[in-house]
Design an enzyme around this catalytic site. Structure first.
Site, short mmCIF file in Angstrom:
data_model
loop_
_atom_site.label_atom_id
_atom_site.label_comp_id
_atom_site.label_asym_id
_atom_site.label_seq_id
_atom_site.Cartn_x
_atom_site.Cartn_y
_atom_site.Cartn_z
N GLU A 286 4.51 35.83 -3.40
CA GLU A 286 4.24 34.82 -4.33
C GLU A 286 3.67 35.17 -5.47
O GLU A 286 3.70 34.57 -6.53
CB GLU A 286 3.18 33.91 -3.65
CG GLU A 286 1.79 34.61 -3.22
CD GLU A 286 0.88 34.07 -2.07
OE1 GLU A 286 -0.17 34.38 -2.22
OE2 GLU A 286 1.50 33.72 -1.08
N ILE B 285 -3.23 40.02 -2.50
CA ILE B 285 -4.27 40.23 -3.32
C ILE B 285 -5.66 40.66 -2.65
O ILE B 285 -6.05 40.35 -1.52
CB ILE B 285 -4.53 38.75 -4.21
CG1 ILE B 285 -5.37 39.05 -5.41
CG2 ILE B 285 -5.09 37.83 -3.18
CD1 ILE B 285 -5.70 37.88 -6.14
#
Length: 440
Positions: A238, A216
């Site tokens: 994830e 991210i």
């Protein structure tokens, strides 16, 4: 009684649903775009009646009013990964931060180390067989749902129905609150020219057929834009965001060469916008699983050519990576960084990457530092670090001596800070002082 009868019998108002919470209870809240804000608001409304309720979650979206000063003694948050909505409370001491690998959170539920009294979740409407889907966010919530006394669901007409290990039968739900509202959206950080410079260096390490954990932030977002000339990429992560959609629609991400879950983009949750939610709805290419599976380093390592892309706040000259705190102040969390770094390291052809701009605060400070800030947490140890990438190049540290590490990291630091780093390395005896040769 059919499941439809059970469903109707369990439909209640938000206030009625949250009436089961008692003082001293521990409440788990589903995170990310799956944050059940209707239920969270109803929990906060009960504050005058409660004390010592522990609220546990990873990064949620929306407000986290239970962390406000006026609710001290009523609620106390335990953060497993911190978002912007709880950082001030953590810094002020009204809430707690638990450093833990994402892959190990669910083990706290299953072992009884962190028993749960109430789980709040947001799900899709039931299918013809009475199964709801956790939609955007399986995370640790599927496991939490199996180890709680009270399972409360916000059934949102706008939650996408996703595939994989995402389903819970109506018979297991204690109370249902029906809603029809847009999901909370997460808009990814807009990457800068600096992020793109780092990303271009990262992209040189990604081969055709690689399986990605994009992570991210601005750099992972920029990396994805650099991969349109690759072939047969896969996803095992994830989380992912809207940015993967373009690569999937272009045929770049197809999972055809994955060695595990071929043809599937595997994740535990997503952070994105309605575009992503619509893309996920009934899309069999995207498969959601609990974090204890997606982030298990032994599972990750079964993906050949696994490329893990993770970021850092600071890295010192020996290779220690701080990624969760600003000095003593917790900022985010361990997340899946080390889960994927170790998994990629053990993957055949794997590439574990720590990527970061070489400076912060508009170039005024170096992120490559002599030593980490006092109190800074080490998320990834120096023995685990392989590739470190900045806009100035790539350093490979695994198996290298302290001298070799210092040389490699100084070479990819911002040139304005290289002399100071070199001087420190000499004083610390990582490097030898250079002396001019004497002609006789």
């Amino acid at each position: 009684m059919t499941w439809k009868d059970e469903y109707r019998d369990r439909c209640v108002s938000p206030a009625e649903a949250l009436g089961v919470v008692r003082s001293g209870d521990r409440v788990w809240i589903q995170s990310g775009c799956g944050t059940p804000s209707t239920l969270v608001n109803a929990l906060v409304a009960r504050a005058p009646e409660l004390h010592d309720v522990e609220v546990v979650h990873m990064m949620t979206l929306g407000s986290a009013d239970y962390t406000r000063p006026e609710f001290q003694g009523r609620f106390r948050h335990r953060g497993m990964f911190l978002g912007a909505n709880v950082r001030e409370a953590i810094a002020a001491g009204r809430a707690d931060y638990t450093p833990i690998f994402l892959s190990e959170i669910e083990g706290l539920f299953t072992s009884g180390a962190l028993p749960l009294d109430v789980v709040l979740m947001q799900v899709s409407p039931p299918d013809a067989h009475g199964f709801v889907s956790l939609g955007t966010t399986v995370d640790c919530t599927l496991t939490a749902s199996r180890y709680t006394t009270h399972l409360i669901a916000e059934v949102n007409q706008q939650m996408p129905r996703t595939h994989g290990d995402t389903f819970i039968h109506i018979s297991r739900i204690s109370a249902i609150v029906e809603t029809d509202r847009p999901l909370l959206e997460y808009r990814s950080e807009q990457f800068t020219d600096l992020h793109l410079q780092v990303a271009r260096n990262v992209a040189t390490l990604i081969p055709d057929g690689a399986t990605l954990q994009p992570g991210i932030g601005g750099i992972p977002e920029a990396v994805l834009t650099c991969l349109h000339d690759r072939r047969d990429l896969g996803i095992h992560t994830e989380m992912f965001s809207d940015s993967v959609i373009d690569l999937i629609e272009a045929g770049v991400i197809n999972g055809e060469r994955k060695s595990l879950h071929r043809g599937k983009a595997v994740a535990a949750f997503v952070l994105g916008t309605k575009r992503l939610f619509d893309f996920l709805h009934e899309n069999p290419m995207c498969e959601f699983r609990p974090i204890c599976y997606t982030n298990d380093p032994f599972i990750v390592s079964q993906n050949d050519r696994m490329v893990a892309i993770n970021s850092a706040i600071q890295i010192d000259l020996t290779g220690q990576v701080c990624a969760d705190s600003l000095g003593t102040r917790p900022y985010s969390g361990f997340g899946g960084q080390l889960d994927f770094i170790r998994g990629a390291a053990r993957s055949q052809g794997g590439v574990p990457i720590i990527a970061l701009p070489s400076t912060a605060l508009h170039g005024s400070i170096s992120r490559i530092v002599p030593v980490l800030e006092p109190g800074a947490g080490v998320v990834t140890s120096r023995a685990d670090v392989h590739y470190v990438v900045t806009e100035h190049g790539i350093a490979y540290l695994h198996g290298k001596s302290l001298r070799e590490r210092a040389e490699a990291l100084i070479a990819i630091a911002d040139p304005r800070f290289q002399q100071d780093l070199q001087d420190f390395a000499v004083r610390s005896h990582y490097l030898e002082r250079k002396t001019e040769s004497v002609l006789v």
